[in-house]
Motif scaffolding. Structure first.
Motif, short mmCIF file in Angstrom:
data_model
loop_
_atom_site.label_atom_id
_atom_site.label_comp_id
_atom_site.label_asym_id
_atom_site.label_seq_id
_atom_site.Cartn_x
_atom_site.Cartn_y
_atom_site.Cartn_z
N SER A 140 0.77 -1.21 -0.06
CA SER A 140 0.20 0.16 -0.04
C SER A 140 0.89 1.18 -0.06
CB SER A 140 -1.03 -0.12 1.23
OG SER A 140 -1.69 -1.08 0.97
N VAL A 141 1.78 1.45 0.77
CA VAL A 141 2.76 2.31 0.96
C VAL A 141 3.43 2.59 -0.34
CG1 VAL A 141 4.75 3.37 2.04
CG2 VAL A 141 2.82 2.40 3.56
N GLY B 291 0.97 4.10 -2.89
CA GLY B 291 0.99 5.31 -2.84
C GLY B 291 1.90 6.31 -2.95
N ILE C 65 -3.46 5.79 -0.74
CA ILE C 65 -3.38 4.74 -0.14
C ILE C 65 -4.78 4.23 -0.01
CG2 ILE C 65 -2.97 3.60 2.16
CD1 ILE C 65 -0.23 5.09 1.91
N SER C 66 -5.52 5.27 0.65
CA SER C 66 -7.19 5.17 0.75
C SER C 66 -7.93 4.67 -0.60
CB SER C 66 -7.85 6.43 1.36
OG SER C 66 -7.22 6.53 2.48
N GLU D 243 -6.39 3.29 -3.24
CA GLU D 243 -5.92 1.85 -3.70
C GLU D 243 -6.81 0.82 -2.68
OE1 GLU D 243 -4.31 -1.76 -3.09
OE2 GLU D 243 -3.91 -0.23 -1.47
N SER E 206 -3.08 -6.48 -0.59
CA SER E 206 -2.95 -5.15 0.04
C SER E 206 -3.79 -4.94 1.27
CB SER E 206 -3.16 -3.82 -0.90
OG SER E 206 -4.39 -3.76 -1.19
N LEU F 71 -4.52 0.27 8.29
CA LEU F 71 -4.88 1.14 7.30
C LEU F 71 -5.24 2.51 7.87
CD1 LEU F 71 -5.48 1.86 4.33
CD2 LEU F 71 -7.60 1.07 4.68
N THR G 59 -2.04 4.27 9.32
CA THR G 59 -0.99 4.65 8.28
C THR G 59 -1.63 5.97 7.66
OG1 THR G 59 -0.61 2.46 7.46
CG2 THR G 59 -0.13 4.18 6.03
#
Length: 301
Positions: A100-101, A104, A230-231, A233, A249, A276, A279
């Motif tokens: 995820s990171v 992003g 990230i959100s 995705e 993810s 999540l 993050t």
């Protein structure tokens, strides 16, 4: 003695930035938490008790075990339980944060580079070039980001590269408009007129003189857009249009456990959801403090 005090009072821009940033306890906590999350993502292969991508090491007999339970063969204790495929949730979360990171940050860097270049070109060149670039940006911003991403992923399929392209497509216009606004202000100042009178090339004026003065607001927007990417995705993966199931993810991990929430197996969705949330919140805390620190009014105080 007076000379020493005078020298001590003089701060470099970096020292002043650090002092202003860490003057907020909440921002400091957010920075520390974000640093820990990033370290956990970078060193996920070392910290994870299990490789969740290695299907040969997964045992369906260990599926949906509660937190703290031991594997069937007694070789491993699952601190956060397992999912429906027998994956260790702790390992899956660490790898999920990593993906995820990565998605992003990479999508934000590419979108920032693209939007920054187009925004500088529009702000410096003006005329039809500015009108064309800004109208394209306006058209793109008129549609919800998730709708554009859904259409692109439906056409191109799933995969890390596909979702990065989709995120870049929905992000670049924000940077283009911000850069163009800052460039319009800076273009009217004396140092740009002096650089033009000296016969410097437009590319040198844009990237050597205009760009440094347009960066502060872009840094803040980029930090916020990392959390937004990230959100988004996670949302796309939750809907089944993001990353493949072999590379889960955080969004896909949440989706995998959603159907088990009502049956009491909360940990499959709740723990990735907490990861999540942490993050995104920590990135927003850092971005909010950056916005205050990079505020020119604060710098003049």
């Amino acid at each position: 003695m007076q000379i020493t005090e005078t020298l001590a009072a003089v701060e470099t821009p970096w020292q002043r930035f650090v002092r202003n940033y860490f003057s907020s306890k909440i921002a400091t906590v957010g920075f520390v938490l974000l640093a820990l999350i990033l370290l956990a993502a970078i060193f996920a292969p070392i910290l994870s008790p299990q490789n969740p991508y290695d299907l040969a090491k997964l045992d369906v007999m260990d599926s949906r075990l509660e937190p703290g339970k031991t594997s069937v063969d007694g070789s491993m204790t699952y601190l956060l339980g397992t999912d429906d495929q027998g994956r260790d949730m702790l390992s899956a979360i660490l790898y999920g944060v990593r993906i995820s990171v990565l998605v992003g940050v990479v999508s934000t860097i590419i979108a920032l580079s693209l939007g920054l270049t187009l925004g500088l070109l529009a702000g410096y060149a003006g005329g039809r070039t500015e009108v064309f670039i800004m109208r394209v940006a306006d058209i793109q911003l008129s549609f919800p980001p998730i709708l554009i991403a859904l259409i692109l992923l439906a056409l191109t399929g799933r995969g890390v590269d596909k979702i990065i392209i989709a995120l870049v497509t929905v992000q670049w216009a924000y940077y283009a408009r911000t850069t163009r606004s800052a460039a319009l202000v800076e273009r009217k100042k004396e140092y740009i007129e002096a650089a033009t009178a000296l016969g410097l090339s437009p590319l040198r004026i844009m990237f050597r003189h205009l760009l440094p003065n347009c960066l502060p607001p872009l840094i803040v927007i980029a930090a916020l857009q990392v959390a937004s990417a990230i959100s988004l995705e996670a949302t796309l993966s939750f809907l089944g249009l993001g990353l493949p199931i072999t590379e889960p993810s955080l969004g896909l991990l949440i989706a995998n456990g959603f159907q088990y929430l009502l049956s009491g197996k909360y940990w499959i969705s709740v723990f990735p959801g907490i990861a999540l949330l942490l993050t995104v919140v920590t990135i927003n805390l850092v971005a909010d403090q950056l916005r205050d620190v990079l505020n020119p009014r604060l710098q003049t105080q």
